[in-house]
Design a protein around this motif. Structure first.
Motif, mmCIF file in Angstrom:
data_model
loop_
_atom_site.group_PDB
_atom_site.id
_atom_site.type_symbol
_atom_site.label_atom_id
_atom_site.label_comp_id
_atom_site.label_asym_id
_atom_site.label_seq_id
_atom_site.Cartn_x
_atom_site.Cartn_y
_atom_site.Cartn_z
ATOM 1 N N TYR A 193 -45.359 87.957 20.151
ATOM 2 C CA TYR A 193 -44.918 89.255 20.644
ATOM 3 C C TYR A 193 -43.463 89.489 20.261
ATOM 4 C CZ TYR A 193 -42.422 86.730 24.299
ATOM 5 O OH TYR A 193 -41.572 85.881 24.959
ATOM 6 N N MET A 194 -43.079 90.755 20.230
ATOM 7 C CA MET A 194 -41.691 91.147 20.020
ATOM 8 C C MET A 194 -41.363 92.262 21.016
ATOM 9 S SD MET A 194 -41.253 91.182 15.852
ATOM 10 C CE MET A 194 -39.443 91.120 15.951
ATOM 11 N N THR A 195 -40.132 92.236 21.544
ATOM 12 C CA THR A 195 -39.692 93.250 22.490
ATOM 13 C C THR A 195 -38.848 94.289 21.765
ATOM 14 O OG1 THR A 195 -39.667 91.599 24.264
ATOM 15 C CG2 THR A 195 -38.443 93.626 24.650
ATOM 16 N N LYS A 196 -39.165 95.567 21.995
ATOM 17 C CA LYS A 196 -38.384 96.651 21.395
ATOM 18 C C LYS A 196 -37.017 96.736 22.087
ATOM 19 C CE LYS A 196 -42.459 99.523 20.432
ATOM 20 N NZ LYS A 196 -43.130 100.799 20.742
ATOM 21 N N PRO A 197 -35.951 97.117 21.342
ATOM 22 C CA PRO A 197 -35.942 97.359 19.888
ATOM 23 C C PRO A 197 -35.937 96.036 19.130
ATOM 24 C CG PRO A 197 -33.739 97.610 20.786
ATOM 25 C CD PRO A 197 -34.638 97.353 21.965
ATOM 26 N N PHE A 198 -36.515 96.041 17.937
ATOM 27 C CA PHE A 198 -36.595 94.821 17.147
ATOM 28 C C PHE A 198 -36.200 95.137 15.705
ATOM 29 C CE2 PHE A 198 -40.804 96.755 17.505
ATOM 30 C CZ PHE A 198 -41.050 97.070 16.184
ATOM 31 N N SER A 199 -35.941 94.077 14.962
ATOM 32 C CA SER A 199 -35.612 94.203 13.543
ATOM 33 C C SER A 199 -36.907 94.274 12.732
ATOM 34 C CB SER A 199 -34.779 92.996 13.102
ATOM 35 O OG SER A 199 -34.866 92.785 11.714
ATOM 36 N N ILE A 200 -37.017 95.294 11.872
ATOM 37 C CA ILE A 200 -38.198 95.405 11.003
ATOM 38 C C ILE A 200 -38.281 94.190 10.081
ATOM 39 C CG2 ILE A 200 -39.297 96.758 9.180
ATOM 40 C CD1 ILE A 200 -39.517 98.093 11.854
ATOM 41 N N ARG A 201 -37.134 93.721 9.659
ATOM 42 C CA ARG A 201 -37.111 92.527 8.799
ATOM 43 C C ARG A 201 -37.677 91.314 9.549
ATOM 44 N NH1 ARG A 201 -31.613 89.825 6.199
ATOM 45 N NH2 ARG A 201 -32.629 88.053 5.206
ATOM 46 N N GLU A 202 -37.281 91.161 10.832
ATOM 47 C CA GLU A 202 -37.797 90.047 11.634
ATOM 48 C C GLU A 202 -39.292 90.192 11.862
ATOM 49 O OE1 GLU A 202 -38.093 86.645 14.115
ATOM 50 O OE2 GLU A 202 -36.674 87.254 12.564
ATOM 51 N N LEU A 203 -39.747 91.415 12.075
ATOM 52 C CA LEU A 203 -41.180 91.635 12.256
ATOM 53 C C LEU A 203 -41.955 91.196 11.013
ATOM 54 C CD1 LEU A 203 -43.055 94.523 13.913
ATOM 55 C CD2 LEU A 203 -43.635 93.941 11.554
ATOM 56 N N ALA A 204 -41.459 91.570 9.847
ATOM 57 C CA ALA A 204 -42.137 91.172 8.607
ATOM 58 C C ALA A 204 -42.157 89.649 8.470
ATOM 59 C CB ALA A 204 -41.436 91.803 7.402
ATOM 60 N N ALA A 205 -41.071 88.985 8.868
ATOM 61 C CA ALA A 205 -41.025 87.523 8.799
ATOM 62 C C ALA A 205 -42.062 86.904 9.730
ATOM 63 C CB ALA A 205 -39.629 87.028 9.163
ATOM 64 N N ARG A 206 -42.233 87.516 10.894
ATOM 65 C CA ARG A 206 -43.226 86.986 11.839
ATOM 66 C C ARG A 206 -44.648 87.195 11.325
ATOM 67 N NH1 ARG A 206 -41.425 87.291 17.888
ATOM 68 N NH2 ARG A 206 -39.170 87.044 17.692
ATOM 69 N N VAL A 207 -44.891 88.318 10.676
ATOM 70 C CA VAL A 207 -46.208 88.560 10.080
ATOM 71 C C VAL A 207 -46.516 87.480 9.051
ATOM 72 C CG1 VAL A 207 -47.504 90.116 8.548
ATOM 73 C CG2 VAL A 207 -46.280 91.044 10.533
ATOM 74 N N HIS A 208 -45.559 87.197 8.179
ATOM 75 C CA HIS A 208 -45.757 86.148 7.176
ATOM 76 C C HIS A 208 -46.024 84.791 7.847
ATOM 77 C CE1 HIS A 208 -44.995 88.244 3.411
ATOM 78 N NE2 HIS A 208 -43.943 88.832 3.945
ATOM 79 N N ALA A 209 -45.257 84.479 8.914
ATOM 80 C CA ALA A 209 -45.414 83.194 9.584
ATOM 81 C C ALA A 209 -46.787 83.066 10.239
ATOM 82 C CB ALA A 209 -44.314 83.015 10.641
ATOM 83 N N LEU A 210 -47.259 84.148 10.862
ATOM 84 C CA LEU A 210 -48.587 84.128 11.476
ATOM 85 C C LEU A 210 -49.675 83.891 10.433
ATOM 86 C CD1 LEU A 210 -48.465 87.002 14.125
ATOM 87 C CD2 LEU A 210 -48.975 84.600 14.571
ATOM 88 N N LEU A 211 -49.559 84.548 9.302
ATOM 89 C CA LEU A 211 -50.580 84.397 8.260
ATOM 90 C C LEU A 211 -50.519 83.012 7.617
ATOM 91 C CD1 LEU A 211 -50.443 87.950 6.669
ATOM 92 C CD2 LEU A 211 -52.304 86.961 8.020
ATOM 93 N N ARG A 212 -49.326 82.446 7.497
ATOM 94 C CA ARG A 212 -49.231 81.068 6.992
ATOM 95 C C ARG A 212 -49.944 80.115 7.943
ATOM 96 N NH1 ARG A 212 -43.878 82.464 5.631
ATOM 97 N NH2 ARG A 212 -43.087 81.463 7.513
#
Length: 227
Positions: free
Chosen positions: A101-120
């Motif tokens: 999960y991420m709490t707003k407001p968040f960094s779009i860059r950090e969100l993309a990093a988390r997406v990559h980490a989840l898929l890895r």
């Protein structure tokens, strides 16, 4: 070149949804958008995404119900977004199948990093496992079947909860710092998400027993030797 991964973004704030979609598309993902709960469930059923970015507060019905319905149809990693840093919401989200999960407001860059980490992490889970079951007291962790039992009773864990308890059980009594757990389980390179670890530990205690995991204040967690 392999097929591009598909991400579904379910977010009712159009500016946020489009910003997330633009960043993920720039990083090579196929992205679908939905702006309310019912549409999110329908799009997930139709497109079968590899990952869902899901806001909790949605029209129609909320993100918790969306997550519950999506997971009942087909397990998929879910990154939840919440406008409130509300522990209850976060724990309920983890209980219905969210992985992060991420709490707003968040960094779009950090969100993309988390997406990559989840898929890895999903990719690692798909690799063949040859490890024998880990047995610590009355706790059994089977990495081949990805099952966890305590005193013979199976606990239904999310993928990341399984990874976390397996990691702790591999070295019982050893203290695992939060930052190291973030790096080894979540694939994060900084300590910005230590509350993520804490929330998942609470979920594990609820499912496996409060006596199983010891808090080492200011450091991290250790698996006790259950009877």
């Amino acid at each position: 070149m392999g097929t591009r991964r598909r991400v579904l973004v379910v977010e009712d704030e159009q500016t946020i949804a489009e910003s997330i979609a633009a960043r993920l598309r720039a990083e090579g993902f196929e992205v679908d958008l939905a702006h309310d709960g019912p549409l999110g469930v329908a799009v997930a059923a139709r497109t079968k995404p590899d990952l869902v970015v899901l806001d909790i507060m949605l029209p129609g019905f909320d993100g918790l119900e969306v997550c519950r319905r999506i997971q009942a149809e087909r397990p998929v990693p879910v990154l939840m977004l919440t406008a409130r840093d509300d522990e209850t919401d976060l724990l309920v989200g983890l209980a219905v199948g969210a992985d992060d999960y991420m709490t707003k407001p968040f960094s779009i860059r950090e969100l993309a990093a988390r997406v990559h980490a989840l898929l890895r992490r999903v990719d690692r889970q798909a690799e063949p496992e040859e490890n024998a079951a880990i047995v610590v007291g009355d706790l059994e962790v089977d990495p081949v079947e990805r099952r966890v039992r305590r005193a013979g009773v199976e606990a239904h864990l999310t993928p990341i909860e399984f990874e976390l308890i397996a990691h702790l059980a591999a070295r019982p009594r050893a203290v695992h710092p939060r930052e190291r757990l973030l790096a080894e389980i979540w694939g994060w390179g900084d300590a910005a998400g230590t509350r993520t670890v804490d929330s998942h530990i609470k979920a594990l205690r609820r499912k496996l027993g409060a006596d199983l995991i010891r808090t080492v204040h200011g450091v991290g967690y250790a698996l006790e030797m259950p009877r």
